[in-house]
Design a protein around this motif. Structure first.
Motif, PDB file in Angstrom:
ATOM      1  N   PRO A  89      30.668  15.444   6.881  1.00 42.93           N
ATOM      2  CA  PRO A  89      30.610  14.567   8.062  1.00 42.93           C
ATOM      3  C   PRO A  89      30.745  15.327   9.384  1.00 42.93           C
ATOM      4  N   VAL A  90      31.269  16.538   9.338  1.00 45.58           N
ATOM      5  CA  VAL A  90      31.427  17.355  10.539  1.00 45.58           C
ATOM      6  C   VAL A  90      30.203  18.228  10.772  1.00 45.58           C
ATOM      7  N   LEU A  91      29.670  18.822   9.713  1.00 45.60           N
ATOM      8  CA  LEU A  91      28.618  19.820   9.845  1.00 45.60           C
ATOM      9  C   LEU A  91      27.267  19.412   9.285  1.00 45.60           C
ATOM     10  N   GLY A  92      27.240  18.388   8.467  1.00 47.13           N
ATOM     11  CA  GLY A  92      25.991  17.984   7.823  1.00 47.13           C
ATOM     12  C   GLY A  92      25.101  17.172   8.741  1.00 47.13           C
ATOM     13  N   THR A  93      24.068  16.602   8.157  1.00 49.76           N
ATOM     14  CA  THR A  93      23.139  15.784   8.941  1.00 49.76           C
ATOM     15  C   THR A  93      23.254  14.309   8.572  1.00 49.76           C
ATOM     16  N   ARG A  94      23.414  14.008   7.299  1.00 47.13           N
ATOM     17  CA  ARG A  94      23.584  12.616   6.876  1.00 47.13           C
ATOM     18  C   ARG A  94      25.063  12.258   7.030  1.00 47.13           C
ATOM     19  N   HIS A  95      25.362  11.114   7.568  1.00 51.53           N
ATOM     20  CA  HIS A  95      26.733  10.653   7.827  1.00 51.53           C
ATOM     21  C   HIS A  95      27.462  11.537   8.841  1.00 51.53           C
ATOM     22  N   SER A  98      29.858  11.649  15.450  1.00 49.05           N
ATOM     23  CA  SER A  98      29.671  12.056  16.844  1.00 49.05           C
ATOM     24  C   SER A  98      30.738  13.108  17.179  1.00 49.05           C
ATOM     25  N   ASP A  99      30.568  13.796  18.289  1.00 47.55           N
ATOM     26  CA  ASP A  99      31.553  14.807  18.677  1.00 47.55           C
ATOM     27  C   ASP A  99      32.964  14.224  18.810  1.00 47.55           C
ATOM     28  N   PRO A 100      33.148  13.083  19.496  1.00 47.36           N
ATOM     29  CA  PRO A 100      34.510  12.528  19.568  1.00 47.36           C
ATOM     30  C   PRO A 100      35.063  12.187  18.186  1.00 47.36           C
ATOM     31  N   SER A 101      34.232  11.627  17.326  1.00 45.30           N
ATOM     32  CA  SER A 101      34.686  11.264  15.978  1.00 45.30           C
ATOM     33  C   SER A 101      34.974  12.507  15.135  1.00 45.30           C
ATOM     34  N   ARG A 102      34.177  13.554  15.302  1.00 39.92           N
ATOM     35  CA  ARG A 102      34.431  14.792  14.569  1.00 39.92           C
ATOM     36  C   ARG A 102      35.761  15.403  15.003  1.00 39.92           C
ATOM     37  N   SER A 103      36.041  15.338  16.295  1.00 40.76           N
ATOM     38  CA  SER A 103      37.329  15.851  16.791  1.00 40.76           C
ATOM     39  C   SER A 103      38.489  15.093  16.163  1.00 40.76           C
ATOM     40  N   VAL A 104      38.420  13.777  16.213  1.00 44.48           N
ATOM     41  CA  VAL A 104      39.495  12.959  15.647  1.00 44.48           C
ATOM     42  C   VAL A 104      39.623  13.215  14.143  1.00 44.48           C
ATOM     43  N   TYR A 105      38.511  13.262  13.443  1.00 38.40           N
ATOM     44  CA  TYR A 105      38.487  13.510  11.995  1.00 38.40           C
ATOM     45  C   TYR A 105      39.237  14.802  11.658  1.00 38.40           C
ATOM     46  N   LEU A 106      38.936  15.866  12.382  1.00 42.49           N
ATOM     47  CA  LEU A 106      39.581  17.146  12.095  1.00 42.49           C
ATOM     48  C   LEU A 106      41.046  17.139  12.511  1.00 42.49           C
ATOM     49  N   TYR A 107      41.353  16.568  13.688  1.00 42.06           N
ATOM     50  CA  TYR A 107      42.746  16.532  14.133  1.00 42.06           C
ATOM     51  C   TYR A 107      43.608  15.686  13.199  1.00 42.06           C
ATOM     52  N   VAL A 108      43.080  14.586  12.705  1.00 43.77           N
ATOM     53  CA  VAL A 108      43.831  13.738  11.767  1.00 43.77           C
ATOM     54  C   VAL A 108      44.015  14.447  10.434  1.00 43.77           C
ATOM     55  N   SER A 109      42.998  15.177  10.006  1.00 44.83           N
ATOM     56  CA  SER A 109      43.074  15.810   8.688  1.00 44.83           C
ATOM     57  C   SER A 109      44.039  16.993   8.639  1.00 44.83           C
ATOM     58  N   MET A 110      44.226  17.672   9.748  1.00 44.73           N
ATOM     59  CA  MET A 110      45.050  18.898   9.723  1.00 44.73           C
ATOM     60  C   MET A 110      46.457  18.666   9.163  1.00 44.73           C
ATOM     61  N   PRO A 111      47.242  17.727   9.698  1.00 43.41           N
ATOM     62  CA  PRO A 111      48.580  17.558   9.116  1.00 43.41           C
ATOM     63  C   PRO A 111      48.532  17.002   7.695  1.00 43.41           C
ATOM     64  N   LEU A 112      47.530  16.199   7.395  1.00 42.24           N
ATOM     65  CA  LEU A 112      47.416  15.662   6.042  1.00 42.24           C
ATOM     66  C   LEU A 112      47.143  16.763   5.020  1.00 42.24           C
ATOM     67  N   LEU A 113      46.341  17.754   5.413  1.00 41.41           N
ATOM     68  CA  LEU A 113      46.031  18.858   4.510  1.00 41.41           C
ATOM     69  C   LEU A 113      47.160  19.893   4.467  1.00 41.41           C
ATOM     70  N   ASP A 114      47.968  19.967   5.507  1.00 40.11           N
ATOM     71  CA  ASP A 114      49.099  20.891   5.512  1.00 40.11           C
ATOM     72  C   ASP A 114      50.312  20.344   4.763  1.00 40.11           C
ATOM     73  N   LEU A 115      50.402  19.039   4.635  1.00 41.03           N
ATOM     74  CA  LEU A 115      51.583  18.429   4.020  1.00 41.03           C
ATOM     75  C   LEU A 115      51.861  18.950   2.606  1.00 41.03           C
TER      76      LEU A 115
END
Length: 163
Positions: A89-95, A98-115
């Motif tokens: 969803p960040v780097l692909g073409t299908r799904h 947008s840039d704002p959504s990609r930012s939020v997606y990555l920022y939200v995922s960081m603590p979830l993946l570090d937990l």
């Protein structure tokens, strides 16, 4: 031989795993973006993120229980396949978000993946858990880069509208 300066196999494995998830898989997707297979396996972000967070937590928290050899390689292949779904969803073409959504997606995922790595630290696997947290810092760098691009693009559009 033990000591603070010695890199244990567990620490190396966790660092390598985190680095492959955070930098290796996105690099592969970036350089093979034209491959039609990415479109066929791409999932919407609302599915990809929770799926990968659950998969990542399971792999990280069960890592000490998985024997080395073929089983370990199989677990890593599953994790890296899940990482591809996470990054599409960040780097692909299908799904693609947008840039704002990609930012939020990555920022939200960081603590979830570090937990899970933080849990590993709490369980006594300090070096491995910290190595994984550090190795996954490229996700934050990607989030910063996407956010910066989005902000500068918005600024250019605003200035073009004023002039």
């Amino acid at each position: 031989m033990s000591g603070a300066g010695v890199l244990s196999p567990e620490t190396f494995t966790m660092a390598l795993s985190g680095l492959l998830v955070a930098a290796g898989v996105p690099s592969l997707i970036h350089f093979t973006r034209g491959w039609a297979g990415w479109r066929s396996v791409s999932l919407p972000a609302a599915v990809a993120l929770p799926l990968f967070v659950a998969l990542h937590a399971t792999v990280v928290l069960t890592e000490p229980l998985v024997p080395s050899g073929v089983a370990r390689v199989a677990v890593e292949v599953v994790l890296l396949s899940g990482a591809a779904l996470y990054w599409l969803p960040v780097l692909g073409t299908r799904h693609r978000l947008s840039d704002p959504s990609r930012s939020v997606y990555l920022y939200v995922s960081m603590p979830l993946l570090d937990l899970p790595a933080v849990v590993m630290v709490a369980l006594g696997h300090t070096a491995g858990g910290l190595a994984m947290v550090v190795a996954m810092l490229p996700i934050g760098l990607a989030a910063l880069g996407i956010t910066w691009r989005w902000i500068t693009q918005e600024e250019r559009l605003a200035q073009a509208g004023i002039e």
